[in-house]
Design a protein around this motif. Structure first.
Motif, PDB file in Angstrom:
ATOM      1  N   VAL A  89      64.300  39.990  44.876  1.00 45.63           N
ATOM      2  CA  VAL A  89      63.193  39.768  45.799  1.00 45.63           C
ATOM      3  C   VAL A  89      63.172  40.886  46.825  1.00 45.63           C
ATOM      4  CG1 VAL A  89      62.261  38.248  47.589  1.00 45.63           C
ATOM      5  CG2 VAL A  89      63.219  37.275  45.495  1.00 45.63           C
ATOM      6  N   ALA A  90      62.013  41.493  47.007  1.00 44.99           N
ATOM      7  CA  ALA A  90      61.854  42.559  47.996  1.00 44.99           C
ATOM      8  C   ALA A  90      61.343  41.962  49.304  1.00 44.99           C
ATOM      9  CB  ALA A  90      60.868  43.605  47.482  1.00 44.99           C
ATOM     10  N   HIS A  91      62.032  42.265  50.403  1.00 46.51           N
ATOM     11  CA  HIS A  91      61.617  41.863  51.744  1.00 46.51           C
ATOM     12  C   HIS A  91      61.234  43.136  52.500  1.00 46.51           C
ATOM     13  CE1 HIS A  91      63.462  37.742  51.539  1.00 46.51           C
ATOM     14  NE2 HIS A  91      64.145  38.354  50.587  1.00 46.51           N
ATOM     15  N   VAL A  92      60.048  43.167  53.072  1.00 44.19           N
ATOM     16  CA  VAL A  92      59.579  44.352  53.786  1.00 44.19           C
ATOM     17  C   VAL A  92      59.246  43.973  55.226  1.00 44.19           C
ATOM     18  CG1 VAL A  92      57.971  46.289  53.748  1.00 44.19           C
ATOM     19  CG2 VAL A  92      58.562  45.147  51.618  1.00 44.19           C
ATOM     20  N   SER A  93      59.892  44.632  56.185  1.00 39.59           N
ATOM     21  CA  SER A  93      59.623  44.369  57.596  1.00 39.59           C
ATOM     22  C   SER A  93      59.058  45.622  58.243  1.00 39.59           C
ATOM     23  CB  SER A  93      60.893  43.932  58.327  1.00 39.59           C
ATOM     24  OG  SER A  93      61.872  44.943  58.273  1.00 39.59           O
ATOM     25  N   ALA A  94      58.110  45.440  59.168  1.00 40.35           N
ATOM     26  CA  ALA A  94      57.440  46.580  59.799  1.00 40.35           C
ATOM     27  C   ALA A  94      57.365  46.383  61.305  1.00 40.35           C
ATOM     28  CB  ALA A  94      56.032  46.747  59.217  1.00 40.35           C
ATOM     29  N   GLU A  95      57.453  47.492  62.041  1.00 42.12           N
ATOM     30  CA  GLU A  95      57.389  47.457  63.493  1.00 42.12           C
ATOM     31  C   GLU A  95      56.718  48.717  64.013  1.00 42.12           C
ATOM     32  OE1 GLU A  95      60.375  47.117  67.380  1.00 42.12           O
ATOM     33  OE2 GLU A  95      61.195  47.393  65.366  1.00 42.12           O
ATOM     34  N   ILE A  96      55.779  48.569  64.930  1.00 42.88           N
ATOM     35  CA  ILE A  96      55.155  49.726  65.578  1.00 42.88           C
ATOM     36  C   ILE A  96      56.113  50.246  66.641  1.00 42.88           C
ATOM     37  CG2 ILE A  96      53.247  50.506  67.037  1.00 42.88           C
ATOM     38  CD1 ILE A  96      51.463  48.503  65.619  1.00 42.88           C
ATOM     39  N   THR A  97      56.472  51.509  66.535  1.00 45.31           N
ATOM     40  CA  THR A  97      57.470  52.078  67.442  1.00 45.31           C
ATOM     41  C   THR A  97      56.900  53.142  68.379  1.00 45.31           C
ATOM     42  OG1 THR A  97      58.097  53.512  65.587  1.00 45.31           O
ATOM     43  CG2 THR A  97      59.490  51.596  66.023  1.00 45.31           C
ATOM     44  N   TYR A  98      55.686  53.604  68.119  1.00 46.71           N
ATOM     45  CA  TYR A  98      55.054  54.549  69.044  1.00 46.71           C
ATOM     46  C   TYR A  98      53.548  54.500  68.845  1.00 46.71           C
ATOM     47  CZ  TYR A  98      53.895  58.712  71.702  1.00 46.71           C
ATOM     48  OH  TYR A  98      53.359  59.572  72.636  1.00 46.71           O
ATOM     49  N   ALA A  99      52.814  54.650  69.940  1.00 44.31           N
ATOM     50  CA  ALA A  99      51.354  54.702  69.880  1.00 44.31           C
ATOM     51  C   ALA A  99      50.866  55.879  70.715  1.00 44.31           C
ATOM     52  CB  ALA A  99      50.743  53.396  70.397  1.00 44.31           C
ATOM     53  N   SER A 100      50.178  56.816  70.067  1.00 41.37           N
ATOM     54  CA  SER A 100      49.502  57.886  70.797  1.00 41.37           C
ATOM     55  C   SER A 100      48.070  57.429  71.066  1.00 41.37           C
ATOM     56  CB  SER A 100      49.517  59.186  69.994  1.00 41.37           C
ATOM     57  OG  SER A 100      48.661  59.078  68.862  1.00 41.37           O
ATOM     58  N   LYS A 101      47.233  58.311  71.516  1.00 40.98           N
ATOM     59  CA  LYS A 101      45.860  57.926  71.820  1.00 40.98           C
ATOM     60  C   LYS A 101      45.110  57.492  70.570  1.00 40.98           C
ATOM     61  CE  LYS A 101      41.675  59.572  74.179  1.00 40.98           C
ATOM     62  NZ  LYS A 101      41.037  60.722  74.885  1.00 40.98           N
ATOM     63  N   HIS A 102      45.359  58.164  69.443  1.00 41.07           N
ATOM     64  CA  HIS A 102      44.592  57.886  68.234  1.00 41.07           C
ATOM     65  C   HIS A 102      45.456  57.667  66.989  1.00 41.07           C
ATOM     66  CE1 HIS A 102      41.247  60.034  70.535  1.00 41.07           C
ATOM     67  NE2 HIS A 102      40.799  58.821  70.316  1.00 41.07           N
ATOM     68  N   SER A 103      46.737  57.347  67.151  1.00 39.54           N
ATOM     69  CA  SER A 103      47.572  57.078  65.983  1.00 39.54           C
ATOM     70  C   SER A 103      48.727  56.155  66.359  1.00 39.54           C
ATOM     71  CB  SER A 103      48.134  58.385  65.395  1.00 39.54           C
ATOM     72  OG  SER A 103      49.030  59.000  66.304  1.00 39.54           O
ATOM     73  N   VAL A 104      49.305  55.509  65.347  1.00 38.31           N
ATOM     74  CA  VAL A 104      50.470  54.644  65.559  1.00 38.31           C
ATOM     75  C   VAL A 104      51.557  55.023  64.560  1.00 38.31           C
ATOM     76  CG1 VAL A 104      49.254  52.678  66.541  1.00 38.31           C
ATOM     77  CG2 VAL A 104      49.504  52.837  64.065  1.00 38.31           C
ATOM     78  N   GLU A 105      52.791  54.942  65.015  1.00 40.05           N
ATOM     79  CA  GLU A 105      53.947  55.123  64.141  1.00 40.05           C
ATOM     80  C   GLU A 105      54.487  53.743  63.779  1.00 40.05           C
ATOM     81  OE1 GLU A 105      58.086  57.637  64.354  1.00 40.05           O
ATOM     82  OE2 GLU A 105      57.753  56.082  65.879  1.00 40.05           O
ATOM     83  N   VAL A 106      54.697  53.524  62.487  1.00 44.09           N
ATOM     84  CA  VAL A 106      55.234  52.251  62.009  1.00 44.09           C
ATOM     85  C   VAL A 106      56.546  52.511  61.284  1.00 44.09           C
ATOM     86  CG1 VAL A 106      54.832  50.213  60.579  1.00 44.09           C
ATOM     87  CG2 VAL A 106      52.902  51.320  61.729  1.00 44.09           C
ATOM     88  N   GLN A 107      57.603  51.827  61.719  1.00 42.03           N
ATOM     89  CA  GLN A 107      58.898  51.899  61.039  1.00 42.03           C
ATOM     90  C   GLN A 107      58.984  50.719  60.074  1.00 42.03           C
ATOM     91  OE1 GLN A 107      61.244  54.266  61.498  1.00 42.03           O
ATOM     92  NE2 GLN A 107      60.555  55.273  63.374  1.00 42.03           N
ATOM     93  N   VAL A 108      59.342  51.005  58.828  1.00 39.42           N
ATOM     94  CA  VAL A 108      59.395  49.964  57.797  1.00 39.42           C
ATOM     95  C   VAL A 108      60.773  49.956  57.133  1.00 39.42           C
ATOM     96  CG1 VAL A 108      58.367  49.087  55.661  1.00 39.42           C
ATOM     97  CG2 VAL A 108      56.924  50.237  57.350  1.00 39.42           C
ATOM     98  N   ASN A 109      61.337  48.771  56.972  1.00 30.40           N
ATOM     99  CA  ASN A 109      62.595  48.588  56.241  1.00 30.40           C
ATOM    100  C   ASN A 109      62.342  47.723  55.009  1.00 30.40           C
ATOM    101  OD1 ASN A 109      64.041  50.012  58.152  1.00 30.40           O
ATOM    102  ND2 ASN A 109      64.754  48.192  59.234  1.00 30.40           N
ATOM    103  N   VAL A 110      63.029  48.053  53.921  1.00 28.01           N
ATOM    104  CA  VAL A 110      62.939  47.261  52.689  1.00 28.01           C
ATOM    105  C   VAL A 110      64.328  46.750  52.343  1.00 28.01           C
ATOM    106  CG1 VAL A 110      62.269  47.221  50.258  1.00 28.01           C
ATOM    107  CG2 VAL A 110      61.041  48.704  51.866  1.00 28.01           C
ATOM    108  N   MET A 111      64.420  45.437  52.142  1.00 29.94           N
ATOM    109  CA  MET A 111      65.666  44.802  51.723  1.00 29.94           C
ATOM    110  C   MET A 111      65.463  44.194  50.335  1.00 29.94           C
ATOM    111  SD  MET A 111      67.867  44.867  54.411  1.00 29.94           S
ATOM    112  CE  MET A 111      68.980  43.511  54.054  1.00 29.94           C
ATOM    113  N   SER A 112      66.487  44.280  49.499  1.00 27.34           N
ATOM    114  CA  SER A 112      66.436  43.589  48.211  1.00 27.34           C
ATOM    115  C   SER A 112      67.405  42.415  48.258  1.00 27.34           C
ATOM    116  CB  SER A 112      66.810  44.532  47.062  1.00 27.34           C
ATOM    117  OG  SER A 112      68.159  44.923  47.140  1.00 27.34           O
ATOM    118  N   GLU A 113      66.995  41.290  47.667  1.00 25.87           N
ATOM    119  CA  GLU A 113      67.817  40.085  47.649  1.00 25.87           C
ATOM    120  C   GLU A 113      68.043  39.629  46.223  1.00 25.87           C
ATOM    121  OE1 GLU A 113      67.660  35.358  48.976  1.00 25.87           O
ATOM    122  OE2 GLU A 113      65.916  36.658  49.245  1.00 25.87           O
TER     123      GLU A 113
END
Length: 353
Positions: A89-113
């Protein structure tokens, strides 16, 4: 359940933060894997991008005004730490870690179970950059709502990453140009094995509605899956063994690809070390209806693969036979990237110790 591009997804929403709330998970099935049971790197990249798109779009619509969809602009280097297999089973978690005026950075982790033993492991970590486009006007970029940072240092580090990726995107676009030379079909009748010409490959795909966002342009995850498929064919033709994706250097999305375009995804070997292969992959789009626009370069990236035996252990990679100054030049550039990434990886191990 939420029906998402023909796949059934179950979403568990943990509203710990407004910017950390997407946790999709899905059982890996035979159509997600290669012939020996390893899940395709492109399948994982597609899951990563879908999670990033959801959280980016959700965040950018938390303010009044135009509704928008977050479009993928860039994926930073992604390392495939461990393989994933059918039945896990693939688990995917995402978090916004930075926001500029016109873009966002998203950090994503993938875990396998492994659902039989309950064991879990981290298989992937990735950083993606999204730009929000108005649903009413495809050419209009929406202003991104700000986020709260834990400290001024965290915000400053995010800004540094933003400026660095912005510069690298411009440099990559300048190096590749609007349209590089096409990769010809592999010539295995006159070309020797282990040459660039012997393994180079292309794939042609007509962009349909199921490939696209609400705005009618291609999901970044769909494009990355096609790119990984082509790169995997190049690597397999070179080695004639089971191969798996080891890492992907930054994937730069230079221009949007619209519904109705014919995309040509091309890949060719650029460098080999003792145990790895680097394949350059690029995507060209050719509008069928808006023909006055002409064919253009849309996406570029470098994929790295390793060769495995039947027990899943790394095998030596056949050396790449070079023909001509251009191939030699690209080989030296690939070697430089390989050494830089190796230095960074060793430095990361030392910091952990």
């Amino acid at each position: 359940m939420w029906h998402f591009h023909g796949k059934y997804w179950i979403f568990k929403r943990l509203f710990l933060k407004q910017v950390k709330c997407v946790y999709p998970f899905r059982l890996m099935r035979p159509d997600d894997a290669n012939i020996v049971g390893n899940v395709h790197g492109g399948t994982i990249l597609k899951m990563i991008e879908e999670a990033g798109c959801i959280i980016g779009t959700r965040h950018c619509n938390t303010q009044p005004g135009d509704r928008c969809v977050a479009a993928l602009a860039r994926v930073e280097r992604t390392d495939f730490l461990y393989p994933m297999f059918i039945g896990e089973v693939a688990h995917v978690s995402a978090e916004i870690t930075y926001a500029s005026k016109h873009s966002v950075e998203v950090q994503v982790n993938v875990m396998s179970e492994n659902i039989l033993t309950g064991s879990k492991k981290l298989t992937n970590k990735a950083a993606l950059w999204y730009v929000p486009f108005s649903i009413q006007n495809l050419e209009k970029i929406i202003k991104v709502p700000p986020i709260k940072y834990a400290s001024a240092e965290e915000e400053a580090e995010g800004k540094r990453r933003y400026e660095a990726q912005k510069m690298e995107r411009l440099e990559t676009k300048e190096r590749n140009g609007e349209l590089s030379r096409p990769v010809p079909a592999p010539d295995r009748t006159t070309k020797e094995p282990h040459t660039v010409g012997f393994s180079q490959s292309s794939l042609i795909h007509l962009v349909g509605p199921s490939d696209c966002t609400l705005l009618g342009f291609v999901h970044g995850g769909v494009t990355m899956k096609l790119m990984d498929e082509v790169a995997g064919i190049v690597a397999a033709r070179h080695c004639k063994t089971n191969i798996v994706t080891a890492s992907v250097d930054a994937i730069n999305f230079h221009r949007k690809i619209k519904k109705g375009c014919v995309v040509t995804v091309s890949g060719q070997m650029t460098f080999t070390s003792n145990k790895s292969m680097e394949i350059e992959v690029f995507v060209d789009a050719d509008p069928l209806i808006e023909t006055e626009e002409g064919k253009y370069r849309a996406v570029t990236a470098f994929f790295t693969y390793i060769s495995l035996d039947k027990e899943g252990k790394p095998l030596p990679v056949p050396p790449l036979k070079l023909e001509g100054e251009e191939e030699q030049k690209r080989f030296e550039e690939g070697k430089e990237r390989y050494l830089q990434n190796k230095t960074k990886r060793l430095a990361g191990i030392e910091r952990k110790q």
